[in-house]
Design an enzyme around this catalytic site. Structure first.
Site, PDB file in Angstrom:
ATOM      1  N   HIS A 121       0.810  -1.207   0.000  1.00 31.43           N
ATOM      2  CA  HIS A 121       0.000   0.000   0.000  1.00 31.43           C
ATOM      3  C   HIS A 121       0.852   1.269   0.000  1.00 31.43           C
ATOM      4  O   HIS A 121       1.932   1.325   0.587  1.00 31.43           O
ATOM      5  CB  HIS A 121      -0.939   0.009   1.208  1.00 31.43           C
ATOM      6  CG  HIS A 121      -0.241  -0.017   2.535  1.00 31.43           C
ATOM      7  ND1 HIS A 121       0.250   1.107   3.152  1.00 31.43           N
ATOM      8  CD2 HIS A 121       0.059  -1.058   3.362  1.00 31.43           C
ATOM      9  CE1 HIS A 121       0.797   0.777   4.311  1.00 31.43           C
ATOM     10  NE2 HIS A 121       0.711  -0.535   4.464  1.00 31.43           N
ATOM     11  N   ASP A 122       0.375   2.271  -0.729  1.00 30.01           N
ATOM     12  CA  ASP A 122       0.977   3.609  -0.776  1.00 30.01           C
ATOM     13  C   ASP A 122       2.362   3.637  -1.409  1.00 30.01           C
ATOM     14  O   ASP A 122       3.086   4.632  -1.272  1.00 30.01           O
ATOM     15  CB  ASP A 122       1.038   4.230   0.630  1.00 30.01           C
ATOM     16  CG  ASP A 122      -0.321   4.274   1.298  1.00 30.01           C
ATOM     17  OD1 ASP A 122      -1.216   4.938   0.763  1.00 30.01           O
ATOM     18  OD2 ASP A 122      -0.496   3.618   2.352  1.00 30.01           O
ATOM     19  N   GLY A 139       4.944  -1.293   2.583  1.00 28.59           N
ATOM     20  CA  GLY A 139       4.154  -0.087   2.368  1.00 28.59           C
ATOM     21  C   GLY A 139       5.001   1.169   2.266  1.00 28.59           C
ATOM     22  O   GLY A 139       6.061   1.276   2.884  1.00 28.59           O
TER      23      GLY A 139
END
Length: 267
Positions: A121-122, A139
């Protein structure tokens, strides 16, 4: 026309581009946008606010836009953006972003993601990257253009990997890696410059010599690193690659900088 297998499930609201084919047993969520001339081979799962650029090929059991693997996630609808011309092989996973991280995971153009590789994520992933089998990003990692990540290697959350870096197989990257570097090892350390990659990007012998000399002074010269860094700053004017490396170092905030192993000589 788009070609959709009758066993595929395309939820209302999904957008499928001209000339895209969606094979057997694919599942495409209601907020997904797929570009033109893509191919979902079979058993592909795409959810969240995921957008996929034109001319991408996605192989069976890839799962894109699934919820972030973060304990802070509370079910928010977040995004995954994948650029044009990407190849996503079997069992690749790419997670959507978190609200705390800006709500979006970004992947650039022409990436090649081998089987079982993972984008957390991100993350922000550049163009023309290659992730070998089971290459993994934690992440918020940032990956530059033309980066190669070897098989079974992992990049720690929030770590930055500069453009044209080559990461050897079975490496754990815990620190920021300067552009054009070669790193390897269980706890990855600098092993010199990615000379092969630089030659492929049309670096001349003279440019390679300048960057090699800079690298040796910065990482293998006398004194502590901070002193050596100050001593080589004037070399930013001699080559754009050197300027890029220095700017990368100056932009670091979260992770330490990856250094050569204590007994390594670099290249």
């Amino acid at each position: 026309m788009s070609m959709i297998d009758p066993t595929a499930r395309i939820e209302d609201g999904a957008v499928v581009g001209e000339g895209t084919s969606i094979g057997p047993y694919c599942v495409v969520g209601p907020h997904v946008v797929i570009g033109a001339n893509c191919k979902l081979v079979a058993h592909v799962h795409i959810t969240a606010q995921t957008s996929i650029g034109d001319n991408c090929t996605i192989y069976p059991f890839a799962s894109l836009g699934t919820p972030p693997q973060s304990l802070s996630y509370r079910g928010e609808l977040t995004r995954l953006e994948i650029g044009e011309g990407c190849t996503v092989r079997e069992q690749v996973t790419m997670n959507a972003g978190t609200v705390a991280g800006g709500g979006i995971t970004r992947v650039g153009d022409r990436g090649y993601f081998m089987n079982c590789s993972h984008v957390g994520h991100d993350c922000v992933v550049g163009n023309d990257v290659i992730f070998a089998t089971s290459a993994t990003l934690g992440g918020h990692a940032e990956i530059g253009d033309f980066v190669f990540i070897g098989g079974l290697s992992a990049v720690h959350q929030f770590a930055r990997v500069g453009p044209q870096v080559m990461i050897g197989g079975l490496s754990g990257v815990r620190s920021d890696v300067i552009p054009f570097a070669l790193v390897s090892g269980h706890f990855a350390a600098l092993a010199g410059l990615n000379v092969i990659g630089m030659k492929r990007r049309k670096f001349t012998r003279e440019r390679l010599g300048l960057v090699r000399s800079f690298y040796q002074k910065l990482f293998h010269g006398p004194g502590i690193f901070a002193e050596r860094l100050n001593e080589v700053r004037h070399l930013a004017d001699t080559d754009s690659a050197i300027a890029e490396i220095l700017a990368f170092i100056d932009a670091g905030k979260t992770r330490e900088l990856c250094q050569p192993a204590k007994d390594g000589n670099g290249s």
